[in-house]
Design a protein around this motif. Structure first.
Motif, PDB file in Angstrom:
ATOM      1  N   UNK A 103       0.669  -1.262  -0.134  1.00 22.19           N
ATOM      2  CA  UNK A 103      -0.340   0.003  -0.203  1.00 22.19           C
ATOM      3  C   UNK A 103       0.479   1.652  -0.220  1.00 22.19           C
ATOM      4  N   UNK A 104       2.340   1.471  -0.058  1.00 21.81           N
ATOM      5  CA  UNK A 104       3.000   2.650   0.130  1.00 21.81           C
ATOM      6  C   UNK A 104       2.605   3.258  -0.594  1.00 21.81           C
ATOM      7  N   UNK A 105       2.583   2.527  -2.119  1.00 18.61           N
ATOM      8  CA  UNK A 105       1.942   3.939  -3.715  1.00 18.61           C
ATOM      9  C   UNK A 105       0.899   4.589  -3.199  1.00 18.61           C
ATOM     10  N   UNK A 106      -0.006   3.580  -2.715  1.00 17.36           N
ATOM     11  CA  UNK A 106      -1.990   4.004  -2.216  1.00 17.36           C
ATOM     12  C   UNK A 106      -1.861   5.300  -0.912  1.00 17.36           C
ATOM     13  N   UNK A 107      -0.622   4.538  -0.043  1.00 14.33           N
ATOM     14  CA  UNK A 107      -0.050   5.958   1.256  1.00 14.33           C
ATOM     15  C   UNK A 107       0.552   7.124   0.410  1.00 14.33           C
ATOM     16  N   UNK A 108       1.344   7.407  -0.165  1.00 12.91           N
ATOM     17  CA  UNK A 108       1.713   7.759  -1.209  1.00 12.91           C
ATOM     18  C   UNK A 108       0.971   8.757  -2.102  1.00 12.91           C
ATOM     19  N   UNK A 145       1.404  20.693   6.074  1.00 18.25           N
ATOM     20  CA  UNK A 145      -0.218  20.525   6.119  1.00 18.25           C
ATOM     21  C   UNK A 145      -0.882  19.728   5.394  1.00 18.25           C
ATOM     22  N   UNK A 146      -0.931  20.372   3.883  1.00 18.66           N
ATOM     23  CA  UNK A 146      -1.721  18.894   3.313  1.00 18.66           C
ATOM     24  C   UNK A 146      -1.683  17.968   3.444  1.00 18.66           C
ATOM     25  N   UNK A 147      -0.565  17.594   3.315  1.00 23.59           N
ATOM     26  CA  UNK A 147      -0.370  16.424   3.264  1.00 23.59           C
ATOM     27  C   UNK A 147      -1.352  15.005   5.471  1.00 23.59           C
ATOM     28  N   UNK A 148      -0.681  16.318   5.231  1.00 23.24           N
ATOM     29  CA  UNK A 148      -1.029  15.798   7.395  1.00 23.24           C
ATOM     30  C   UNK A 148      -2.307  15.279   7.027  1.00 23.24           C
ATOM     31  N   UNK A 149      -3.256  16.134   6.195  1.00 23.77           N
ATOM     32  CA  UNK A 149      -4.969  16.333   6.466  1.00 23.77           C
ATOM     33  C   UNK A 149      -5.138  14.680   5.783  1.00 23.77           C
ATOM     34  N   UNK A 150      -4.128  14.281   4.807  1.00 24.72           N
ATOM     35  CA  UNK A 150      -4.854  12.446   4.162  1.00 24.72           C
ATOM     36  C   UNK A 150      -4.176  11.928   5.228  1.00 24.72           C
ATOM     37  N   UNK A 151      -3.045  12.277   5.801  1.00 26.90           N
ATOM     38  CA  UNK A 151      -2.290  10.768   6.286  1.00 26.90           C
ATOM     39  C   UNK A 151      -2.766   9.998   6.974  1.00 26.90           C
ATOM     40  N   UNK A 152      -4.427  10.187   7.814  1.00 28.31           N
ATOM     41  CA  UNK A 152      -4.790   8.869   8.086  1.00 28.31           C
ATOM     42  C   UNK A 152      -5.168   8.060   7.731  1.00 28.31           C
ATOM     43  N   UNK A 153      -5.566   8.467   6.530  1.00 25.07           N
ATOM     44  CA  UNK A 153      -5.767   7.615   5.514  1.00 25.07           C
ATOM     45  C   UNK A 153      -4.940   6.804   4.463  1.00 25.07           C
ATOM     46  N   UNK A 154      -3.830   7.378   4.934  1.00 20.02           N
ATOM     47  CA  UNK A 154      -2.145   6.667   4.478  1.00 20.02           C
ATOM     48  C   UNK A 154      -2.500   5.251   5.342  1.00 20.02           C
ATOM     49  N   UNK A 210      -2.198   1.519   4.918  1.00 21.93           N
ATOM     50  CA  UNK A 210      -1.365   0.819   4.976  1.00 21.93           C
ATOM     51  C   UNK A 210      -1.099  -0.573   6.158  1.00 21.93           C
ATOM     52  N   UNK A 211      -2.217  -0.293   7.174  1.00 20.78           N
ATOM     53  CA  UNK A 211      -2.227  -1.281   8.194  1.00 20.78           C
ATOM     54  C   UNK A 211      -3.358  -2.566   7.579  1.00 20.78           C
ATOM     55  N   UNK A 212      -4.105  -1.301   6.904  1.00 25.64           N
ATOM     56  CA  UNK A 212      -5.374  -2.780   6.157  1.00 25.64           C
ATOM     57  C   UNK A 212      -4.574  -3.865   4.912  1.00 25.64           C
ATOM     58  N   UNK A 213      -3.586  -3.011   3.583  1.00 25.20           N
ATOM     59  CA  UNK A 213      -2.583  -4.351   3.827  1.00 25.20           C
ATOM     60  C   UNK A 213      -2.181  -5.256   4.099  1.00 25.20           C
ATOM     61  N   UNK A 214      -1.207  -5.316   5.586  1.00 24.57           N
ATOM     62  CA  UNK A 214      -1.069  -5.892   6.305  1.00 24.57           C
ATOM     63  C   UNK A 214      -2.088  -6.883   7.202  1.00 24.57           C
ATOM     64  N   UNK A 249     -18.894  -0.020   1.664  1.00 27.46           N
ATOM     65  CA  UNK A 249     -19.213   0.496   2.431  1.00 27.46           C
ATOM     66  C   UNK A 249     -19.559   0.402   4.146  1.00 27.46           C
ATOM     67  N   UNK A 250     -19.414   0.871   5.168  1.00 27.91           N
ATOM     68  CA  UNK A 250     -18.922   0.420   6.026  1.00 27.91           C
ATOM     69  C   UNK A 250     -18.338  -0.044   6.856  1.00 27.91           C
ATOM     70  N   UNK A 251     -17.080  -0.540   5.873  1.00 23.86           N
ATOM     71  CA  UNK A 251     -15.246  -0.787   6.659  1.00 23.86           C
ATOM     72  C   UNK A 251     -14.396  -0.117   6.950  1.00 23.86           C
ATOM     73  N   UNK A 252     -14.257   0.421   8.088  1.00 28.30           N
ATOM     74  CA  UNK A 252     -13.459   1.085   8.643  1.00 28.30           C
ATOM     75  C   UNK A 252     -11.956   1.622   7.827  1.00 28.30           C
ATOM     76  N   UNK A 253     -11.530   0.148   7.458  1.00 27.68           N
ATOM     77  CA  UNK A 253     -10.414   0.513   6.307  1.00 27.68           C
ATOM     78  C   UNK A 253     -10.472   0.733   4.828  1.00 27.68           C
ATOM     79  N   UNK A 254     -11.739   1.210   4.683  1.00 25.60           N
ATOM     80  CA  UNK A 254     -11.860   1.209   3.259  1.00 25.60           C
ATOM     81  C   UNK A 254     -12.062   2.824   2.553  1.00 25.60           C
ATOM     82  N   UNK A 255     -11.157   2.599   1.511  1.00 28.15           N
ATOM     83  CA  UNK A 255     -11.648   4.287   1.031  1.00 28.15           C
ATOM     84  C   UNK A 255     -12.603   4.940   0.851  1.00 28.15           C
ATOM     85  N   UNK A 256     -13.389   4.525   0.981  1.00 29.59           N
ATOM     86  CA  UNK A 256     -15.444   4.692   0.702  1.00 29.59           C
ATOM     87  C   UNK A 256     -16.019   5.372   2.179  1.00 29.59           C
ATOM     88  N   UNK A 257     -14.849   4.757   3.074  1.00 28.94           N
ATOM     89  CA  UNK A 257     -15.863   5.416   4.716  1.00 28.94           C
ATOM     90  C   UNK A 257     -14.474   6.917   4.419  1.00 28.94           C
TER      91      UNK A 257
END
Length: 437
Positions: A54-59, A285-294, A298-302, A387-395
């Motif tokens: 998920x490194x590419x997704x996170x970046x 600052x902008x990267x911080x805003x989306x860092x949570x998703x990244x 990462x954890x979801x892929x593991x 929809x409804x998954x804590x680790x989905x980018x849709x949420x």
């Protein structure tokens, strides 16, 4: 019990208890690995190895956050906010405010739908559009759970139904894997077969809009640091549109969100909207805003890699098939529930199809389901849990935008509302589709 079931339940329970989603995923992976017969050392090794996927997704998401802040410096988001505020009636003009709410919901819904098919940028529009609108939502007392439900609907329903953009990819994967599993289908039949399940999503959306979240909800007016007020000019607005077009073109040409975000940032730099001495801090600052998703991705892929390593993903599908026997009604229901668990475990509808099609297609043939019914079963089983998954980018995407001022909880304000409003109707309407098609 099956390691997938144990791990997913552990992750969900911890998340509902307000444990950070990243920690919940790590704990769920450890529990799943140990339950599935892996040693603690092997579980950690597999989990760590899965992070690289998920490194590419996170970046990508980090750069999209930087691009969102860059666009904000052109003043485009503030132009949109001023236009929205202009539509809001004066205090006491309830009819005008009702119209304003309706217009905002429709516009956000259209943007979310377009992000999957017409302009395939997925969640990239959310950090640009939503944070500046929070002040408008506050003025209209809009429940942000409603906006989360609207966004998640727009991020999921189009790819399930429409064979273009991300939907084209989903339909290709579905048709290919069904053919490899022994059932050749006409890809043109997929939209027809998925019409009833998608109708379930529409019902869930309507319930969210007109029943669950129609009442006003009060939020504090807080300044979003990353999206502070920037005056707009004609030149700035023109360059912002050029940047968005450049980002979209680069993403489509290189098939990379990283290149898309980078192209957009370069155009904004060239416009002079961002001064070189400010650029580093703003992009950070902008990267911080989306860092949570990244970090969650990462954890979801593991987490997914650990579940795959146990072998219990395939085992769960096989066990369900063994339990069904010759009961068509029970068979359709169990296949849908297993699809929900698998998708919530690996976090991707697109990755779920190859796993479940191998067993579900032959089983559907054995039970006497028609090709159309089988499409509905496999397609719905894969879509369940997005929809409804804590680790989905849709949420995660909606939360990143709606929580820009720290007043929107990911689990209770995005995950739980979208799980209830979309997964339950998907199971009901998917089951109906399986029985009548």
């Amino acid at each position: 019990m099956n390691a997938v079931v144990i791990a997913v339940l552990a992750m969900l329970i911890l998340s509902l208890l307000r444990v950070n989603v990243v920690l919940a995923l790590i704990a769920g992976a450890l529990i799943g690995g140990l339950t599935g017969g892996l040693s603690i050392e092997k579980t950690i090794e597999v989990f760590s190895g899965g992070l690289g996927g998920s490194a590419e997704v996170a970046l990508s998401y980090a750069l999209l956050g930087g691009f969102a802040v860059a666009i904000s410096k052109t003043g485009l988001p503030n132009l949109i906010v001023d236009w929205m505020i202009g539509m809001i009636g004066k205090k006491g003009e309830s009819k005008a405010k009702t119209y304003s709410k309706a217009i905002i919901v429709i516009l956000i819904l259209m943007m979310a739908i377009f992000s999957q098919n017409l302009i395939p940028i997925h969640i990239a529009f959310i950090p640009i559009l939503i944070p500046p609108l929070l002040i408008v939502f506050n003025e209209l007392k809009i429940d942000r759970r409603l906006i989360a439900s609207v966004l998640t609907f727009g991020l999921t329903a189009p790819y399930i139904l429409l064979p273009v953009g991300f939907g084209g990819i989903f339909h290709d994967i579905l048709a290919t894997n069904m053919a490899q599993s022994g059932m050749n289908i006409d890809k043109a039949d997929i939209p027809t077969a998925m019409l009833l399940p998608t109708a379930g999503l529409v019902v869930g959306l309507l319930v969210a809009i007109f029943v669950s979240y129609r009442k006003p909800r009060i939020y504090e007016d807080r300044q979003v640091v990353e999206m502070e007020r920037n005056e707009y000019s004609k030149t700035g607005i023109i360059f912002s549109f050029v940047a968005i077009i450049a980002a979209l073109a680069a993403q489509l040409f290189f098939d990379s969100m990283i290149m898309g975000a980078l192209a957009g940032i370069i155009v904004v730099y060239a416009s002079g909207a961002i001064k070189w001495r400010e650029a580093d801090n703003l992009l950070t600052e902008g990267m911080k805003m989306m860092a949570f998703i990244g970090f969650v991705m990462l954890a979801a892929f593991g987490f997914a890699e650990v579940l795959k390593e146990t072998g219990d993903v395939e085992s769960l599908v096989t066990q369900a098939a063994d339990a069904i026997g010759n009961n068509k009604a029970m068979g359709a229901l169990l296949m849908l529930v297993v699809g929900l668990l698998v998708t919530m475990g690996i976090g991707s509808s697109f990755s779920t199809i190859p796993i479940i099609a191998t067993i579900f297609v032959p089983l559907s043939l054995q039970l006497g389901f028609s090709p159309m019914a089988t499409i509905a079963i496999v397609g719905t089983a894969a879509a369940l849990g997005d929809a409804g998954s804590p680790a989905s980018d849709s949420t995660l995407g909606p939360t990143a935008g709606l929580n820009a001022d720290a007043q929107h909880n990911h689990i209770w304000d995005t995950v739980v509302p979208t799980f209830v409003h979309y997964n339950i109707p998907l199971i009901i309407f998917g089951w109906i589709a399986a029985m009548v098609l």
